[in-house]
Design an enzyme around this catalytic site. Sequence first.
Site, PDB file in Angstrom:
ATOM      1  N   LYS A  64       0.776  -1.154  -0.074  1.00 58.54           N
ATOM      2  CA  LYS A  64       0.010   0.197   0.082  1.00 58.54           C
ATOM      3  C   LYS A  64       0.732   1.184  -0.032  1.00 58.54           C
ATOM      4  O   LYS A  64       1.585   1.558   1.191  1.00 58.54           O
ATOM      5  CB  LYS A  64      -0.818   0.093   1.229  1.00 58.54           C
ATOM      6  N   GLU A 114      -1.291   3.880  -8.204  1.00 57.46           N
ATOM      7  CA  GLU A 114      -0.868   4.829  -7.035  1.00 57.46           C
ATOM      8  C   GLU A 114       0.449   5.401  -7.565  1.00 57.46           C
ATOM      9  O   GLU A 114       1.485   4.711  -8.102  1.00 57.46           O
ATOM     10  CB  GLU A 114      -0.591   3.951  -6.002  1.00 57.46           C
ATOM     11  N   PHE A 174      -1.803  -1.055 -10.407  1.00 56.22           N
ATOM     12  CA  PHE A 174      -2.230  -2.344  -9.622  1.00 56.22           C
ATOM     13  C   PHE A 174      -3.823  -3.004 -10.301  1.00 56.22           C
ATOM     14  O   PHE A 174      -4.052  -3.907  -9.682  1.00 56.22           O
ATOM     15  CB  PHE A 174      -2.646  -2.182  -8.060  1.00 56.22           C
ATOM     16  N   ARG A 217     -17.031   0.245  -1.076  1.00 58.00           N
ATOM     17  CA  ARG A 217     -15.941  -0.366  -0.348  1.00 58.00           C
ATOM     18  C   ARG A 217     -16.668  -1.821   0.043  1.00 58.00           C
ATOM     19  O   ARG A 217     -17.187  -1.908   0.857  1.00 58.00           O
ATOM     20  CB  ARG A 217     -15.915   0.500   1.124  1.00 58.00           C
TER      21      ARG A 217
END
Length: 566
Positions: free
Chosen positions: A255, A307, A348, A423
């Site tokens: 992450k 990211e 990702f 989510r």
Amino acid sequence: MVKGVIMKFSEVVVLLEELNKTNSSLEKTRILSEFLKKCNETDIYWISHFVRGKVFSDIDKKELGVANSLIIKAICSATGINEKKVKDYWRETGDLGDVAEKAVRQKTQHTLLSRSLTLSKIIENFNLISMLEGAGTVSKKVALISELLTNATPIESKYIVRMILGKLRLGVGDGVLRDSISKAFKIPKEIVERAYDMAGDYGEVAKISLLKGGKGLKKISLRVGTPIQSMLYIKVNNVKEAFKVVGKPAIIEYKFDGLRTQIHYDKKRNLLKIFTRRLEDVTNQFPDIVKYARKNLNCDSCILDSETVGLSKDKKNFIPFQKLSRRIKRKYHIEKMVKEMPVKTFVFDCLFHNGKALMDEPLEKRIKIVSKIIKKNPDLNTCPRIITSDEKEAEEFFNKALGEKQEGVMIKSMKAKYQPGKRVGYGVKLKPGLESFDLVVVGAEWGQGKRSKFLSSYLLACKHPKKDEFLTIGKLSSGPTEEQYEEITRLLKPLILETRGREVIVKPQVILEVSYQEIQKSPKYTSGFALRFPTLKQVRYEKRLNEVDDLNKVKFNYESQFQGRL
Ligand code: ATP
């Protein structure tokens, strides 16, 4: 209102008044759905933005950029009332919408209205205001607002001013709008919501619902160049819990502490665009990503989820997102920033490849495509990952990520579909540290002594779980560095709605990530809870108001304290 006839602004005002009067979401849905049924395709697009307190679509980069001082000038110019008197009214009521209503009422006692305002005239002037740049902008903006107020009734003036200042506060959020469209055109809610996740724009969704119904909405698919909502992840406390949620084996990735970047590429159209998680187009701010993505993507078209992490000038170390965030808003001297703060991107996910949407394909297949389309190079990388069922191996990877100063790991299901804006339990995040909330600043206090030029002691609020309202939960006065006080003050100053001595009330816009030691019950704040020792972690530039944590999360964390879950 008769369908097909030009819509008068007075009809819109009746709608806004009715929505304003009721607190019930069901009633708001009923009122709005009735109104939407009678709109034409242009009106429905704009009404869908207006009722949510916006002037333009979220994915539109347009802004009005009108401050209180400009509104005061426009009121004076439209009504002939002098500035001192207008400011006196403002002090009395605290709301420039009410001031405009009062001032225009005084004027119209003496004159007759020349003509009635149409919705299209409002839209025309708003568009013109958003396009103004360079010398003379202020006076041109004042003239365009003043023209509207000159032709408006008192009550219309109130709403024009509130719309311009983003202060309608009708309590119509995404949920009410989704349900209203669903009810008006008899389309299942899930289809309306999915279309929004794809299109990122409720105006567009409402327009297609009107013109083509549910069938039209179902056809909204991924389009290279149009950003979609990012998939989000729930938090877990340990590896065991993570496997329970996502199953075994799982994909485990670093992450990274960076900026979520959605990269859209179409070789034939010579298109390369970069969007943030807020669907903002940041292509111009990141010419370096554009360059290395163009060079290293081995496909005809794709949409990648990634990211982007900031690097030190010598490219040897990662820098925290907080520093990188300075590049997001940059308009000038971009090349200089590229040199000072280079970036590296870790891809990702792949949502679209060579003309085909991949969102319903399993993640294990999508990541294989990522590896196939990215050429080996130092700037655009596939995300480091392992695939394992072994808890020990997962923990070692987590520690390795922390050892390399990353935030933690993402643990994802092999079979996961890509669910925009949700989510869902397809992936979880695992990171150490104190529990934190993303909260919005609704007030502040001017500091004292050496901090007297800064706004400090930020009054924080969480979201009401159902309404578009914020509930206070504590004051933050520790954590910010001198630089951060300066930065937050710069962000808050234009948002000041009211000043009472050293205290100010601000328009909710600035979101802070705040850690805390404990949650206590407290009658002092409107949420009914208070955070003990709230400390600033970072300013959340990339988050939108609807991502502020809500009271349900606060309650959940409060109860978890007693169960030893956090
Ligand atoms: P946090 O506060 O932990 O950053 P968040 O509330 O911003 O989380 P989450 O959905 O909880 O958002 O965490 C996911 C975020 O982590 C993503 O938005 C993305 O920017 C970032 N991220 C970093 N590395 C990855 C990765 N390998 N896969 C997915 N997201 C990643």
